[in-house]
Motif scaffolding. Structure first.
Motif, mmCIF file in Angstrom:
data_model
loop_
_atom_site.group_PDB
_atom_site.id
_atom_site.type_symbol
_atom_site.label_atom_id
_atom_site.label_comp_id
_atom_site.label_asym_id
_atom_site.label_seq_id
_atom_site.Cartn_x
_atom_site.Cartn_y
_atom_site.Cartn_z
ATOM 1 N N TYR A 66 47.653 14.452 -0.069
ATOM 2 C CA TYR A 66 48.396 15.688 0.204
ATOM 3 C C TYR A 66 49.886 15.477 -0.073
ATOM 4 C CZ TYR A 66 50.479 19.651 2.479
ATOM 5 O OH TYR A 66 51.233 20.767 2.716
ATOM 6 N N TRP A 67 50.437 14.352 0.398
ATOM 7 C CA TRP A 67 51.855 14.082 0.188
ATOM 8 C C TRP A 67 52.164 13.978 -1.305
ATOM 9 C CZ3 TRP A 67 54.847 10.361 -2.130
ATOM 10 C CH2 TRP A 67 56.213 10.445 -1.871
ATOM 11 N N LEU A 68 51.317 13.269 -2.050
ATOM 12 C CA LEU A 68 51.545 13.132 -3.486
ATOM 13 C C LEU A 68 51.493 14.474 -4.200
ATOM 14 C CD1 LEU A 68 49.610 9.861 -4.305
ATOM 15 C CD2 LEU A 68 52.071 10.235 -4.493
ATOM 16 N N ARG A 69 50.564 15.329 -3.787
ATOM 17 C CA ARG A 69 50.451 16.653 -4.394
ATOM 18 C C ARG A 69 51.692 17.500 -4.109
ATOM 19 N NH1 ARG A 69 45.245 17.601 -2.862
ATOM 20 N NH2 ARG A 69 45.900 18.824 -1.086
ATOM 21 N N TYR A 85 58.666 15.540 -7.237
ATOM 22 C CA TYR A 85 60.090 15.349 -6.961
ATOM 23 C C TYR A 85 60.457 13.862 -6.964
ATOM 24 C CZ TYR A 85 59.508 20.155 -5.406
ATOM 25 O OH TYR A 85 59.207 21.486 -5.339
ATOM 26 N N ALA A 86 59.594 13.056 -6.390
ATOM 27 C CA ALA A 86 59.842 11.617 -6.360
ATOM 28 C C ALA A 86 59.832 11.044 -7.777
ATOM 29 C CB ALA A 86 58.799 10.924 -5.487
ATOM 30 N N ARG A 95 46.033 26.991 3.497
ATOM 31 C CA ARG A 95 46.034 26.875 2.046
ATOM 32 C C ARG A 95 45.316 25.599 1.622
ATOM 33 N NH1 ARG A 95 51.653 26.380 -0.802
ATOM 34 N NH2 ARG A 95 52.189 27.022 1.284
ATOM 35 N N ARG A 96 44.346 25.745 0.718
ATOM 36 C CA ARG A 96 43.612 24.613 0.129
ATOM 37 C C ARG A 96 43.040 23.658 1.176
ATOM 38 N NH1 ARG A 96 47.431 22.723 -4.853
ATOM 39 N NH2 ARG A 96 47.285 24.622 -6.059
ATOM 40 N N GLY A 97 42.534 24.212 2.253
ATOM 41 C CA GLY A 97 41.907 23.383 3.262
ATOM 42 C C GLY A 97 42.879 22.713 4.225
#
Length: 154
Positions: free
Chosen positions: A17-20, A25-26, A113-115
């Protein structure tokens, strides 16, 4: 309203989730930092602007790497039990290492949103994401009804 559940994050669920959400940005910040350092290191006449560019690139890289490490270190651990409690006052999240209470006035809106159940906080409360699978359908409907009545969810 009083909804209480316990659940465990699945392996890699919070990281995906964090990567998505933040990975683009990172990656962009890493590319800017690396490009700045490479351009400053190219052969050519020495100029103060090159030193400044190298310094800016290194600062961007250091800030980005620190931010990524901090974010990934603070993600919930898979396999650890997390307790959630939704009340009329707010949301309480508790796991083995930390406990967080969020009052509803500090929440701008809630989205499904998206689960994921996304709580968008004000400036003092960061955004939270909770997997919707943690709640049963009945609990989710009750929560959605209450949040809609409070104008936190549409």
């Amino acid at each position: 309203m009083d909804i209480e559940v316990e659940f465990e994050y699945q392996r890699g669920e919070a990281r995906r989730y964090w990567l998505r959400q933040q990975g683009v940005y990172a990656l962009a910040a890493l590319l800017v930092g690396l490009t700045s350092v490479v351009v400053a290191a190219l052969p050519g006449a020495a100029h103060p602007a090159r030193g400044t560019l190298a310094l800016v690139g290194l600062l961007c890289l250091a800030w980005t790497v620190y931010g990524i490490r901090y974010a990934l270190r603070n993600l919930p651990r898979p396999g650890s039990t997390t307790s959630l409690r939704f009340t009329d006052v707010g949301l309480s999240m508790r796991d083995q290492f930390q406990s967080t209470q969020i009052r509803w006035p500090a929440v701008r809106r809630v989205q499904l949103r998206r689960g994921w159940l996304l709580l968008e906080g004000t400036q003092t409360v960061r955004n939270r994401a909770i997997p919707a699978r943690a709640l049963s359908e009945v609990q989710l409907e009750e929560l959605q009804g209450w949040l809609t009545a409070q104008k936190l969810m549409r």
